[in-house]
Design an enzyme around this catalytic site. Sequence first.
Site, PDB file in Angstrom:
ATOM      1  CG  ASP A   1     -31.922  70.644  77.424  1.00  0.00           C
ATOM      2  OD1 ASP A   1     -31.109  70.579  78.245  1.00  0.00           O
ATOM      3  OD2 ASP A   1     -32.983  69.523  77.275  1.00  0.00           O
TER       4      ASP A   1
ATOM      5  CG  ASP B   1     -33.526  77.345  74.807  1.00  0.00           C
ATOM      6  OD1 ASP B   1     -34.558  76.791  75.519  1.00  0.00           O
ATOM      7  OD2 ASP B   1     -32.647  76.597  73.690  1.00  0.00           O
TER       8      ASP B   1
END
Length: 140
Positions: A15, A13
Amino acid sequence: MDTLRGKRGFICDMDGVIYHGSRLLEGSKGFVDWLKSEGKQFLFLTNSSARSPRELHQKLMHMGIEVGEDHFITSGMATAHFIASQCPGGRVFAIGDSGLYQALYEAGLSIDESRPDYVVVGETRSYSYEKIENAILLVL
């Protein structure tokens, strides 16, 4: 750590994992440098459709991490791929930012505000009552 080192590929991922907003998180650059130096395959996934892979590449580059555009998959890209697999050359009414529109166009889809096959609502800072109302009416 041996288990981690033994993996051939990684999906990360972005953020909250690599950066938070516009701040690179501690250890991220070292991790990405390790992935590259060890020849690991890796992808960055994001549930944001706002930015294109090019924009994400530039964001990371400004933070000191150099990876190619082919290392990014956005929710806009996944959505566009799904729609194109269901309705090649389909028409879409979309609410979103440039990353979503680019993904739709690259998947061979067109924008249609009156008779779309699909309605897609992505992340944007420019939601408007009129756009949302139109999306609802089109779905109905």
